[in-house]
Write an enzyme that holds these catalytic residues in place. Structure first.
Site, mmCIF file in Angstrom:
data_model
loop_
_atom_site.group_PDB
_atom_site.id
_atom_site.type_symbol
_atom_site.label_atom_id
_atom_site.label_comp_id
_atom_site.label_asym_id
_atom_site.label_seq_id
_atom_site.Cartn_x
_atom_site.Cartn_y
_atom_site.Cartn_z
ATOM 1 C CD GLU A 2 -1.610 2.296 1.783
ATOM 2 O OE1 GLU A 2 -1.583 3.265 1.258
ATOM 3 O OE2 GLU A 2 -1.306 2.250 3.275
ATOM 4 C CB CYS A 27 -1.734 6.539 2.869
ATOM 5 S SG CYS A 27 -0.189 5.557 3.546
#
Length: 543
Positions: free
Chosen positions: A293, A327
Site C-alpha cells: 500500500e 496515506c
C-alpha cells in the site's frame, strides 16, 4: 493431544476512549508520558529472540521537541540482515508445524496486552515518538492494533474453513501452507498499527518474518515487540532490525528463500523494489508475493447540493488530523463556485480555533511533522505557492523548526486544476482547492479522474441521490476506499478494508481476509477411498 474444529472468539472493534478531563484514562496516560520522558531508553534489535546491540547509536527526539532525548537505538548493518534471515529460516519449520489455534492464541493474547496493560505505553510512545495527539494515538496504536490482531485471527479461521466439495467415494481437501521461505515486512512511521500488522499478518498464517521498521517509528516499534514477546511469539518468528533500506534490500532481494514482502510506504520505493525483485526472479525458489500500500492524492469532491458545514469539517479533519501524514489524508478538494464564499468563510473561522503544539498538551489538535526532511519539503511547496501566479496561500502557510518541526495547517487556492500541489503527494498539512463552475461538473470530474496517478481514498459530498449515484460510478477507479458524505480517512478494521490501486498499491486490503490469503500457498489433496482396479472404461466394451 486433543483435537477439534475450533471456533475463535468473535472480534469486536476496540472501544475508543475519549480522554476527557477528569477521566481515569487521561490521568494514567499523562503519568505514562511523564515516565517515558523522564528516561532515555536503550533500544536493541531483536533477532532470533536475542537483544542485539551494536553500539552504533542513533538518537530519537520527539518531532515537536528537538532537544529532548527520548532514546537511542542500535543501528545494524548487512550482517544483521543476514542474521535475521537465518533466524527466520531456522524458526520456520517448527512455527509452520504448530497448530493454528496456538498461533491464534498468541496473537489474541497480544491484542489483550496492547488494549490493556500496554495501552498507555503504546499510546504514550506514539505520541512522543511520532508527534500524534492523544486521540490519533488512541485510534491507531492501541485500538487499531488490537483490531488487526483479533480480526485477522477470525479471517485466518475462515480461510482454513473454506473447503471444496467432494463427490461420491472421494474426499477433497485444501490445506493452506505458509509460503516457502521468509517474508520481509517493511513498515512506515505514520501508523503504529500498520507497523504492527505488516509483520504479524504473515506470521499468523505460519510464516516467519524479517521486520524493518522506519527509523522514525523505532520508539513505538519497541513497545510492539515487547508485547509480541510477552504474548509468546517464539524466537525467530518475528525479527526486528534497524538497518537502512538499501542495506536490507541488497541482502533480502538476492536471497533464494525470499518469499514475499508486506509493505507500506512511498510509490517510488515500492516500484524500485518491484523492479529489483523482477530482476532477481530466477534466483528465488518461488514467485514472491508482493503486497504493498503506497501513496495517495486523496480528494474531496463537493456537489452544489453538499451540506456545507459537514463538508468543511471533513476537509479540516481529513486534511489536518495527524498533520496530514496519512496515506488517506484529503489533499485536494473541488468546490463549486456557488458555495465557495460560504465554504471559505466557514473554513477560515474553523481553522482559527486550531491549536498547535506538543501532544503532551491534550488541548492541541495539531502537532509537528515527522522530521526535518519532511519539514523542508513542505516548506518548499508553500514557498512556491506564495510565488506562483496560479496559486495562493489563503490560510496558514507559516512554519518554524526552531523548537520542533511545526508547519501550520495550510490551504492553497489554485486556478489550475493541474497545479503541482493538486497532483503530487505532499504527505503533510497542505490542502489544495480548485473552485469549479457549477455547470462544469462532468468536466471537473474528468479532471479529477485524470489528475493523479493514485487511487487510494476519495470522498464526495452531495444531498442529491442521482448525483451520488452518478459520481460513485464515474469515480469507480479513483479510490479503493470511497466515502459518501464523510472524510476520506479513518478506515476501521473489519468495517472498511483498506487499500487502493493504480499508483497506490496492490489493493490487498489490510484488515481483511483478502490480505491474509496472500500469505498462504494452498495445496489440494484428493483422497479416493476405493481406487479403480482396471484401466478400461465402460465405453470400451463391445456391443
Amino acid at each position: 493431544m486433543s483435537k477439534g474444529i475450533f471456533t475463535v472468539p468473535e472480534p469486536i472493534n476496540e472501544r475508543v476512549r475519549n480522554y476527557a478531563p477528569g477521566t481515569h484514562e487521561r490521568e494514567t496516560l499523562k503519568e505514562e508520558i511523564e515516565r517515558l520522558r523522564s528516561q532515555v531508553l536503550d533500544i536493541p534489535m531483536v533477532i532470533g529472540g536475542e537483544e542485539i546491540r551494536t553500539n552504533n547509536l542513533v538518537p530519537i527526539y520527539p518531532p515537536h521537541d528537538r532537544k529532548h532525548l527520548l532514546a537511542n537505538f542500535h543501528k545494524g548493518d548487512a550482517s544483521h540482515v543476514q542474521m535475521a534471515i537465518k533466524a527466520a529460516l531456522e524458526a520456520k519449520e517448527r512455527w509452520a508445524a504448530l497448530g493454528w489455534e496456538h498461533r491464534a492464541s498468541i496473537f489474541l493474547k497480544a491484542a489483550e496486552l496492547i488494549a490493556g496493560p500496554y495501552g498507555d505505553t503504546i499510546n504514550a510512545a506514539t505520541m512522543l515518538g511520532q508527534s500524534k495527539n492523544v486521540m490519533q494515538a488512541e485510534i491507531d496504536s492501541a485500538c487499531e492494533m488490537a483490531d488487526f490482531l483479533r480480526f485477522n485471527v477470525k479471517f485466518m479461521s475462515e480461510i482454513y474453513e473454506q473447503q471444496p466439495i467432494s463427490s461420491e467415494g472421494i474426499w477433497n481437501r485444501v490445506e493452506q501452507r505458509p509460503l516457502e521461505g521468509f517474508v520481509f515486512a517493511l513498515t512506515p512511521f505514520n501508523f503504529t498499527s500498520i507497523a504492527g500488522n505488516l509483520p504479524t499478518a504473515p506470521a499468523m498464517m505460519g510464516n516467519t518474518v524479517v521486520w524493518k521498521c522506519s527509523n522514525t517509528q523505532v520508539y513505538s516499534a519497541k513497545v510492539l515487540m515487547d508485547a509480541f514477546v510477552e504474548a509468546g511469539v517464539p524466537a525467530g518468528v518475528i525479527n526486528l532490525m534497524f538497518v537502512s533500506g538499501p542495506v536490507a534490500g541488497n541482502e533480502i532481494f538476492s536471497h533464494p528463500d525470499f518469499a514475499g514482502i508486506h509493505f507500506t510506504g512511498s510509490t517510488e520505493v515500492f516500484q524500485h523494489m518491484w523492479k529489483t525483485i523482477g530482476g532477481n526472479i530466477e534466483k528465488y525458489k518461488s514467485y514472491p508475493r508482493i503486497v504493498g500500500e503506497t501513496g495517495g492524492k486523496d480528494f474531496i469532491f463537493a456537489h452544489p447540493t453538499a451540506d456545507k458545514k459537514a463538508l468543511v469539517v471533513a476537509m479540516v479533519r481529513g486534511a489536518f488530523e495527524f498533520q496530514g501524514q496519512k496515506c488517506s489524508a484529503a489533499s485536494r478538494a473541488y468546490i463549486p463556485e456557488s458555495m465557495w464564499p460560504e465554504v471559505r468563510e466557514r473554513m477560515e473561522n474553523m481553522m482559527k480555533g486550531i491549536k498547535m503544539g506538543p501532544p503532551e498538551d491534550f488541548t492541541n489538535f495539531f502537532n509537528a511533522v515527522i522530521d526535518e526532511v519532511s519539514f523542508d519539503k513542505l516548506a518548499g511547496f508553500i514557498d512556491r505557492a506564495e510565488k506562483d501566479e496560479d496559486a495562493e496561500v489563503i490560510i496558514g502557510g507559516g512554519y518554524d523548526k526552531s523548537v520542533g518541526f511545526f508547519i501550520e495547517p495550510t490551504v492553497i487556492l489554485t486556478t489550475n486544476p493541474k497545479y503541482i500541489t493538486m497532483e503530487e503527494e505532499l504527505f503533510g498539512p497542505v490542502l489544495s482547492i480548485y473552485v469549479y463552475k457549477d455547470d462544469k461538473i462532468p468536466e471537473t470530474v474528468e479532471i479529477l479522474n485524470d489528475t493523479s496517478m493514485y487511487a487510494l481514498t476519495g470522498a464526495i459530498f452531495s444531498q442529491d441521490r442521482y448525483s451520488i449515484d452518478c459520481l460513485t460510478e464515474k469515480l469507480s477507479n479513483c479510490a479503493g476506499n470511497f466515502y459518501i458524505n464523510d472524510k476520506p480517512t479513518g478506515a476501521v478494521v473489519g468495517q472498511q478494508p483498506f487499500g487502493g490501486a493504480r499508483g497506490s498499491g496492490t489493493n490487498d486490503k489490510a484488515g481483511s481476509l483478502i490480505n491474509m490469503m496472500r500469505w498462504v500457498s494452498p495445496r489440494t489433496i484428493k483422497e479416493t477411498f476405493v481406487p479403480a482396479q482396471d484401466y478400461r472404461y465402460p465405453f470400451m466394451e463391445e456391443d
